[in-house]
Design a protein around this motif. Structure first.
Motif, short mmCIF file in Angstrom:
data_model
loop_
_atom_site.label_atom_id
_atom_site.label_comp_id
_atom_site.label_asym_id
_atom_site.label_seq_id
_atom_site.Cartn_x
_atom_site.Cartn_y
_atom_site.Cartn_z
N ALA A 33 4.33 -0.94 6.85
CA ALA A 33 3.17 -0.70 5.63
C ALA A 33 3.25 1.06 5.69
N LEU A 40 3.34 2.74 -3.24
CA LEU A 40 2.80 2.31 -3.96
C LEU A 40 1.11 3.18 -4.21
N ALA A 44 0.52 4.99 -7.81
CA ALA A 44 -0.83 4.52 -8.28
C ALA A 44 -1.84 5.65 -8.97
N LEU A 49 2.08 6.21 -13.69
CA LEU A 49 2.11 4.56 -14.62
C LEU A 49 3.41 5.56 -16.01
N GLY A 114 7.96 -5.29 -7.04
CA GLY A 114 7.74 -6.38 -7.57
C GLY A 114 8.11 -7.79 -6.74
N LEU A 117 5.18 -8.36 -3.70
CA LEU A 117 3.89 -8.35 -4.22
C LEU A 117 3.86 -10.16 -4.52
N ALA B 33 -3.11 2.03 -18.39
CA ALA B 33 -3.18 3.09 -17.05
C ALA B 33 -4.07 3.10 -16.04
N ILE B 36 -5.61 0.32 -14.55
CA ILE B 36 -4.06 -0.65 -13.30
C ILE B 36 -4.07 0.83 -12.79
N ALA B 37 -4.51 1.06 -12.36
CA ALA B 37 -3.79 2.30 -11.52
C ALA B 37 -5.00 2.34 -9.97
N LEU B 40 -3.29 -0.79 -7.28
CA LEU B 40 -2.20 0.22 -7.20
C LEU B 40 -2.66 1.09 -6.21
N LYS B 41 -4.22 1.59 -6.38
CA LYS B 41 -3.98 2.52 -5.40
C LYS B 41 -5.31 2.28 -3.88
N LEU B 43 -3.45 -1.18 -2.85
CA LEU B 43 -3.41 -1.03 -2.32
C LEU B 43 -1.95 -0.09 -1.42
N ALA B 44 -2.52 1.06 -2.16
CA ALA B 44 -1.62 2.07 -1.94
C ALA B 44 -2.24 3.27 -0.12
N GLU B 45 -1.99 2.23 0.50
CA GLU B 45 -2.60 2.29 2.49
C GLU B 45 -2.41 2.02 2.95
N PRO B 46 -1.52 2.37 3.97
CA PRO B 46 -0.85 1.17 4.59
C PRO B 46 -2.13 0.34 6.13
N LEU B 49 -2.80 -2.14 3.15
CA LEU B 49 -1.69 -3.49 3.11
C LEU B 49 -1.42 -4.04 3.94
N LEU B 110 -2.66 -10.51 -7.42
CA LEU B 110 -1.24 -10.10 -7.11
C LEU B 110 -0.20 -10.63 -7.38
N ALA B 111 0.08 -12.02 -8.44
CA ALA B 111 0.91 -12.35 -9.22
C ALA B 111 0.99 -11.51 -10.00
N ASP B 112 -0.12 -10.90 -10.64
CA ASP B 112 -0.28 -9.73 -11.74
C ASP B 112 0.96 -9.84 -11.81
N GLY B 114 2.35 -8.07 -9.22
CA GLY B 114 3.95 -8.26 -9.19
C GLY B 114 4.74 -8.48 -10.46
N LEU B 117 5.64 -5.40 -12.19
CA LEU B 117 6.19 -4.41 -11.76
C LEU B 117 7.72 -4.70 -11.63
#
Lengths: 126, 126
Positions: A33, A40, A44, A49, A114, A117, B33, B36-37, B40-41, B43-46, B49, B110-112, B114, B117
DNA sequence: CTCAGACATAGGCACTCGTCAATGTTGACA
DNA sequence: TGTCAACATTGACGAGTGCCTATGTCTGAG
């Protein structure tokens, strides 16, 4: 040849992401992680982006900073900073030709993200 | 002002991501953007995640907060905060059963991400 | 009704992040 | 050599983020 003179430095690179099974397959370790989150986090951000997307969809898959600046109402140092962040995590390659600096998306790194995720098989609903 | 039992609340949800062609296909608009950001933001944390990964790989695909807390050396409010962030961007579903609150990964969201990216065709190296 | 457990919210603090103006560095060219 | 243009770096400032303690809100048990 592979890399330009300046971007032989791995920073942390695509390797950081190409390490783990998909997020939903098994629990992510704390170490994994910690490696993935910065990549990420680099993505983000709305400006970054768009920058990555702009570079990727540019002719020949690369763009120089001068091309990118015009797309934003931001100062040149700010754009330069964002590009640096994307480069440091291995999402952007950097090569200097003459006075211009060209950036290129590292598609392998992006694809790794990708894949991380992506949901393996039984998605069902949609 | 607590949300309803199920997650019918839009927050901003998976819709935020399921909107755009892959990042590398064409330049992302500023509006896209901005939508979406935040996802992602989140998710962008240990910790987040690992939380998402833990929930996803838990039995039945869902986990209650009590199960998740033990995996971290963090206070209960901190875990609760992170779960809230993931829920607000539509990555986690929330359902209360009795005293316990169960979270479940929204695999479509999540798939979206993926897919966003993923690199369409010519990936080349790996 | 009262109490205890599960989880959320509020408020505060230290730190990070995005942005800018100013300045530095490097390469092309006269 | 000197000058301009393309990017990078520095330093500072306001805004956002992650963490905590303290407190609030439910729900089931007794």
């Amino acid at each position: 040849m592979s890399e330009s003179a300046s971007s032989t430095v791995p920073t942390l690179g695509a390797v950081a992401v190409a390490c783990c099974s998909p997020l939903v397959s098994e629990p992510l370790s704390a170490d994994e992680a910690l490696r993935i989150a910065p990549v990420l986090k680099a993505l983000a951000e709305p400006v970054r982006l768009r920058l990555l997307s702009l570079v990727a969809s540019h002719a020949d898959g690369e763009a120089c900073v001068c091309d990118l600046q015009d797309a934003f109402e931001l100062s040149q140092p700010t754009i330069s900073h964002h590009l640096k962040v994307l480069h440091q995590v291995g999402l952007l390659d950097r090569s200097k030709r003459g006075v211009w600096v060209y950036y290129r998306v590292r598609e392998d790194a992006l694809a790794d993200l990708g894949a991380l995720l992506a949901v393996p098989a039984p998605v069902a609903a949609r």
